[in-house]
Design a protein around this motif. Structure first.
Motif: not given
Length: 183
Positions: A29, A34, A71, A75-77, A81
């Motif tokens: 990232h 992403p 998260s 990331m990941p949202v 996630n």
């Protein structure tokens, strides 16, 4: 190595694999969007290694918590996630389960690792599709259609190739080091 030493060893290696599963995606990232993470799948590497090297329980736990910890750093949202937690848990679990089931087969170790890796890749993507279906149908959430797993798989082919090269190599190195230590 006695049972207590074995548990300490597995916890130590498991902790390192979680750390790798957090650090590698951060690096991807830092150097781009992403989409780099979706293409190269850096979080998956440590989970496959955990399942094959440490067993299905460690693979399941490491696979489940790694995306949730990630998260916390953005990331990941949500809801990705949660979807990834179940998908990666399946990767780790099935990788370990397949290695265990193949343990007594008269097949070369590299073949067992590849069978475990490929089988768990398929199983994890099936779990991903099922989680998407459950979230959409039963929870009424706005998530991609389960068929999106196919496009994500195609987009992630570079990462899959990397996994097919690195995971067996790392597992073999770890196994060799462990064997040397046990002598």
């Amino acid at each position: 190595m006695n049972n207590k030493e074995s548990n300490v060893y597995k916890l130590t290696v498991g902790g390192l694999l979680i750390a790798i599963g957090i650090i590698l995606p951060r690096l991807f990232h830092m150097f781009g969007t992403p989409n780099l993470g979706r293409m190269f799948l850096p979080m998956h590497l440590s989970v496959f290694i955990a399942g094959i090297y440490l067993g299905s329980l460690y693979g399941l736990v490491i696979g489940f918590i790694t995306p949730l910890i990630n998260s916390l750093f953005g990331m990941p949202v949500f809801p990705q996630n949660i979807i990834m937690a179940f998908e990666l848990a399946a990767y780790g679990f099935f990788a370990g389960l397949m290695i265990y089931l193949l343990k007594n087969q008269k097949t070369a170790r590299p073949v067992k690792v590849y069978i475990s890796l490929i089988t768990s890749m398929i199983a994890g993507r099936i779990v991903n599709a099922l989680v998407l279906l459950v979230m959409a149908k039963f929870l009424g959430m706005s998530v991609p259609a389960p068929m999106s797993v196919i496009s994500a798989t195609v987009f992630g082919i570079p990462g899959i190739i990397i996994q097919l090269i690195l995971v067996p190599a790392i597992v073999f190195v770890l196994s060799s080091l462990k064997e040397k230590h046990n002598r």
